[in-house]
Design a protein around this motif. Structure first.
Motif, mmCIF file in Angstrom:
data_model
loop_
_atom_site.group_PDB
_atom_site.id
_atom_site.type_symbol
_atom_site.label_atom_id
_atom_site.label_comp_id
_atom_site.label_asym_id
_atom_site.label_seq_id
_atom_site.Cartn_x
_atom_site.Cartn_y
_atom_site.Cartn_z
ATOM 1 N N LEU A 169 0.801 -1.204 0.076
ATOM 2 C CA LEU A 169 -0.065 0.195 0.004
ATOM 3 C C LEU A 169 0.965 1.130 0.106
ATOM 4 O O LEU A 169 0.479 2.221 -0.550
ATOM 5 C CB LEU A 169 -0.911 0.046 1.257
ATOM 6 N N ASP A 170 2.011 1.187 0.787
ATOM 7 C CA ASP A 170 2.830 2.373 0.706
ATOM 8 C C ASP A 170 3.309 2.779 -0.639
ATOM 9 O O ASP A 170 3.851 3.977 -0.871
ATOM 10 C CB ASP A 170 4.023 2.151 1.604
ATOM 11 N N ILE A 171 3.446 1.931 -1.436
ATOM 12 C CA ILE A 171 3.989 2.291 -2.809
ATOM 13 C C ILE A 171 2.757 2.399 -4.007
ATOM 14 O O ILE A 171 3.306 2.836 -5.061
ATOM 15 C CB ILE A 171 5.080 1.125 -3.393
ATOM 16 N N LEU A 172 1.689 1.889 -3.620
ATOM 17 C CA LEU A 172 0.501 2.063 -4.535
ATOM 18 C C LEU A 172 -0.101 3.448 -4.537
ATOM 19 O O LEU A 172 -0.257 4.106 -3.375
ATOM 20 C CB LEU A 172 -0.331 1.033 -4.602
ATOM 21 N N PRO A 173 -0.418 4.014 -5.816
ATOM 22 C CA PRO A 173 -0.988 5.329 -5.753
ATOM 23 C C PRO A 173 -2.454 5.354 -5.167
ATOM 24 O O PRO A 173 -2.980 4.266 -5.056
ATOM 25 C CB PRO A 173 -1.210 5.734 -7.216
#
Ligand SMILES: [Zn+2]
Length: 201
Positions: A169-173
């Motif tokens: 989740l931290d790298i997904l927009p």
């Protein structure tokens, strides 16, 4: 910083049960060993849907706030993930984006409706393309909601993906992930425009 509040409540249930009161954050994400003045920092309301509140914490040592976003809600967009998915699904199943706009946004003119829809489509397409690369079991999907629905065998994929791909989740927009927004202008320039200058020989 946005963090995942893992809950399978639909947004109405989240509001009715005031489930933000049950959100728990055991330690400061910046200082997991403790030693900082990390503490609960009340809630903040969202404009839409009416009545939604988000639980919040604050670390004064790290000058950072942390909010726990329930799985039903979009990040950095108003409303729920199911609402975003409905828009994308209608765009995918309509003969044209203009035809979809006539069903989706009756309250604003066509150019505004198309911008509103395409912004969501862009964010979700990028997210699905990243997931196809990142998650082996999604490798056979196409970057469409309908393809993900059939592979995952679920009615709504975005709330499922918030749970299923939580390590990413931290790298997904947004609105699925908590990472940065991709830059539309840069992408367009790189991928869709010819470079300026003389023609190659
Ligand atoms: Zn801290």
């Amino acid at each position: 910083m946005q963090l995942r509040y893992a809950t399978n409540l639909a947004v109405d249930q989240y509001i009715d049960s005031k489930a933000w009161k049950d959100a728990k954050l055991a330690h400061c994400p910046l200082h997991p060993k403790g030693g900082c003045k990390f503490a609960k920092h009340g809630t903040y309301p969202r404009k839409y849907p009416d009545g939604v509140k988000i639980a919040r914490w604050y670390c004064p040592d790290g000058c950072a706030t942390f909010s726990m976003l329930p799985d039903c809600l979009s990040s950095r967009l108003p409303g729920t993930l199911v609402e975003v998915e409905d828009v994308i699904n209608q765009m995918e199943s309509s003969p044209s984006q203009e035809a979809a706009a006539e069903n989706i946004r009756l309250d604003i003119g066509l150019p505004g409706a198309l911008r509103w829809m395409r912004r969501r489509l862009f964010l979700i397409r990028i997210t699905l393309m990243l997931l196809i690369d990142l998650v082996t079991s999604l490798g056979d999907c196409q970057p469409t909601v309908s393809s993900f629905r059939s592979v995952l065998g679920t009615e709504f994929v975005l709330p499922q993906l918030r749970m299923f791909v939580s390590p990413y989740l931290d790298i997904l927009p947004p609105p699925l992930g908590f990472g940065p927004r991709p830059e539309v202008k840069k992408l367009k320039k790189n991928h869709f425009q010819h470079q300026t200058g003389t023609d190659p020989p």
